[in-house]
Design an enzyme around this catalytic site. Structure first.
Site, PDB file in Angstrom:
ATOM      1  N   LYS A  95      -6.604   8.428  19.417  1.00 47.52           N
ATOM      2  CA  LYS A  95      -7.705   9.120  18.710  1.00 47.52           C
ATOM      3  C   LYS A  95      -7.376  10.597  18.576  1.00 47.52           C
ATOM      4  O   LYS A  95      -6.208  10.963  18.433  1.00 47.52           O
ATOM      5  CB  LYS A  95      -9.034   8.886  19.428  1.00 47.52           C
ATOM      6  CG  LYS A  95      -9.279   7.420  19.788  1.00 47.52           C
ATOM      7  CD  LYS A  95     -10.695   7.142  20.156  1.00 47.52           C
ATOM      8  CE  LYS A  95     -10.804   5.733  20.692  1.00 47.52           C
ATOM      9  NZ  LYS A  95     -12.159   5.238  20.739  1.00 47.52           N
ATOM     10  N   GLU A 150     -12.671  -5.518  17.670  1.00 45.70           N
ATOM     11  CA  GLU A 150     -13.231  -4.477  18.519  1.00 45.70           C
ATOM     12  C   GLU A 150     -14.752  -4.447  18.345  1.00 45.70           C
ATOM     13  O   GLU A 150     -15.261  -3.832  17.394  1.00 45.70           O
ATOM     14  CB  GLU A 150     -12.665  -3.115  18.125  1.00 45.70           C
ATOM     15  CG  GLU A 150     -11.164  -3.018  18.246  1.00 45.70           C
ATOM     16  CD  GLU A 150     -10.723  -1.569  18.444  1.00 45.70           C
ATOM     17  OE1 GLU A 150     -10.096  -1.302  19.473  1.00 45.70           O
ATOM     18  OE2 GLU A 150     -11.030  -0.722  17.599  1.00 45.70           O
ATOM     19  N   SER A 166     -13.084  -0.799  25.637  1.00 46.40           N
ATOM     20  CA  SER A 166     -13.150  -0.540  27.081  1.00 46.40           C
ATOM     21  C   SER A 166     -12.228  -1.454  27.889  1.00 46.40           C
ATOM     22  O   SER A 166     -12.567  -1.862  28.998  1.00 46.40           O
ATOM     23  CB  SER A 166     -14.598  -0.629  27.586  1.00 46.40           C
ATOM     24  OG  SER A 166     -15.383   0.364  26.961  1.00 46.40           O
ATOM     25  N   GLU A 209     -14.666   3.924  14.112  1.00 43.80           N
ATOM     26  CA  GLU A 209     -14.991   5.357  14.017  1.00 43.80           C
ATOM     27  C   GLU A 209     -14.738   5.859  12.594  1.00 43.80           C
ATOM     28  O   GLU A 209     -15.455   6.727  12.103  1.00 43.80           O
ATOM     29  CB  GLU A 209     -14.171   6.146  15.050  1.00 43.80           C
ATOM     30  CG  GLU A 209     -14.713   5.902  16.456  1.00 43.80           C
ATOM     31  CD  GLU A 209     -13.694   6.036  17.571  1.00 43.80           C
ATOM     32  OE1 GLU A 209     -12.623   6.632  17.364  1.00 43.80           O
ATOM     33  OE2 GLU A 209     -13.976   5.514  18.666  1.00 43.80           O
ATOM     34  N   HIS A 215     -10.649   1.297  11.709  1.00 41.68           N
ATOM     35  CA  HIS A 215     -11.282   1.532  13.013  1.00 41.68           C
ATOM     36  C   HIS A 215     -12.760   1.850  12.799  1.00 41.68           C
ATOM     37  O   HIS A 215     -13.129   2.517  11.833  1.00 41.68           O
ATOM     38  CB  HIS A 215     -10.578   2.695  13.739  1.00 41.68           C
ATOM     39  CG  HIS A 215     -10.968   2.776  15.183  1.00 41.68           C
ATOM     40  ND1 HIS A 215     -12.157   3.335  15.585  1.00 41.68           N
ATOM     41  CD2 HIS A 215     -10.354   2.347  16.307  1.00 41.68           C
ATOM     42  CE1 HIS A 215     -12.248   3.237  16.904  1.00 41.68           C
ATOM     43  NE2 HIS A 215     -11.168   2.637  17.363  1.00 41.68           N
ATOM     44  N   GLY A 230     -15.348   2.646  23.912  1.00 39.84           N
ATOM     45  CA  GLY A 230     -15.620   3.912  24.592  1.00 39.84           C
ATOM     46  C   GLY A 230     -16.908   3.914  25.399  1.00 39.84           C
ATOM     47  O   GLY A 230     -17.383   4.963  25.826  1.00 39.84           O
ATOM     48  N   ASN A 244      -4.460   3.700  21.106  1.00 38.25           N
ATOM     49  CA  ASN A 244      -5.050   4.530  20.046  1.00 38.25           C
ATOM     50  C   ASN A 244      -5.472   5.845  20.707  1.00 38.25           C
ATOM     51  O   ASN A 244      -6.480   5.890  21.401  1.00 38.25           O
ATOM     52  CB  ASN A 244      -6.262   3.807  19.444  1.00 38.25           C
ATOM     53  CG  ASN A 244      -7.026   4.690  18.466  1.00 38.25           C
ATOM     54  OD1 ASN A 244      -6.522   5.715  18.013  1.00 38.25           O
ATOM     55  ND2 ASN A 244      -8.248   4.294  18.147  1.00 38.25           N
TER      56      ASN A 244
HETATM   57  C1  PEP Z   1     -10.398   2.017  20.404  1.00 44.18           C
HETATM   58  O1  PEP Z   1     -10.609   3.165  20.085  1.00 44.18           O
HETATM   59  O2  PEP Z   1      -9.798   1.276  19.614  1.00 44.18           O
HETATM   60  C2  PEP Z   1     -10.853   1.549  21.723  1.00 44.18           C
HETATM   61  C3  PEP Z   1     -10.772   0.276  21.983  1.00 44.18           C
HETATM   62  O3  PEP Z   1     -11.341   2.500  22.574  1.00 44.18           O
HETATM   63  P1  PEP Z   1     -11.680   2.301  24.148  1.00 44.18           P
HETATM   64  O4  PEP Z   1     -10.550   1.512  24.739  1.00 44.18           O
HETATM   65  O5  PEP Z   1     -11.761   3.688  24.688  1.00 44.18           O
HETATM   66  O6  PEP Z   1     -12.976   1.555  24.211  1.00 44.18           O
END
Ligand code: PEP
Length: 251
Positions: free
Chosen positions: A11, A168, A214, A98, A96, A174, A9
């Protein structure tokens, strides 16, 4: 049997030229390897058509990161599922955290987006997960159950079979704080149980459930070793070939 998947992803990162460069470089590496998983990149909308023309979709799948909750019309700035499909993308990341948090996406809106995506033969990568205060209050299972029930459990069994889930935990996205392998397995098994309860054991066994938050090359193998963790949705570590391939090779 269900697919193993590693999906990136991006972003809101990479301009068009940088995005094309990364996609082409990944495609090149993947074309020389026999990886055991399906690899997908989720790019910003503006990259989709250009990237689509330059990659071998058998080696590298292409996803949008969102689509509109309307079919077409006077919705300035929105991009419909049909538009996404017309770029050559095959997947769309929906729900997601976000988007839920910063853009007010509700379970009801997401239910509509899932329907519109499926109507265009786009495969949703549907994200669910609890925030830190919910986990601290022991409410993570309740939260995830209600996210899934509200947006997905009206689907027919045939439509549900096209859904890829991504658990997630929001506190891990992040932040550098990864869920432990045990926490991931516990939640993934819970989700699979929910699916079995609603659609039966075969549907549950066939559903790919990815972990996101992460995830990086150094912790991917441990997370992916869990029986119910079928791969990852990767944010930060999907932005370079080296980091992303480190995770793909761990799957
Ligand atoms: C994500 O945005 O779906 C995600 C898992 O981000 P990160 O790997 O940076 O934590």
């Amino acid at each position: 049997m269900r697919k193993k998947i590693v999906a990136g992803n991006w972003k809101m990162n990479k301009n068009l030229q940088e995005g094309i460069q990364l996609a082409v470089a990944l495609n090149e590496v993947l074309s020389k390897e026999n990886n055991s998983c399906r690899v997908i990149i989720g790019t910003p909308f503006i990259h989709l058509a250009s990237v689509s023309e330059r990659i071998d979709k058998k080696k590298l799948g292409l996803a949008a990161q969102n689509c509109a909750d309307h079919v077409s019309g006077a919705y300035t700035g929105e991009v419909s599922a049909e538009m996404v499909k017309s770029t050559g993308a095959e997947y769309v990341i929906l729900g997601h955290s976000e988007r839920r948090t910063y853009y007010g996406e509700t379970p009801e809106m997401l239910k509509t987006k899932v329907r519109l995506a499926l109507d265009q033969q786009l495969q949703p990568i549907f994200c669910i997960g609890e925030v830190l205060s919910e986990r601290e209050a022991g409410k993570q299972f309740e939260v995830v159950r209600s996210q899934i029930e509200a947006s997905l459990f009206d689907l027919s069994e045939a439509d549900f079979s096209k859904i890829i889930l991504a658990y997630e935990p929001v506190w891990a996205i992040g932040t550098g704080k990864t869920a432990t392998a045990a926490q991931a397995q516990e939640m993934h098994a819970f989700i699979r149980g929910l699916i079995a309860g609603k659609y039966g054991k075969k549907a549950a066994d066939d559903c790919s459930i990815l972990y996101g938050g992460s995830c990086k090359a150094s912790n991917a193998a441990e997370l992916f070793a869990n029986p119910d963790v079928d791969g990852g949705l990767i944010g930060g570590a999907s932005l370079t070939v080296e980091d992303f391939m480190g995770i793909v090779r761990a799957r």
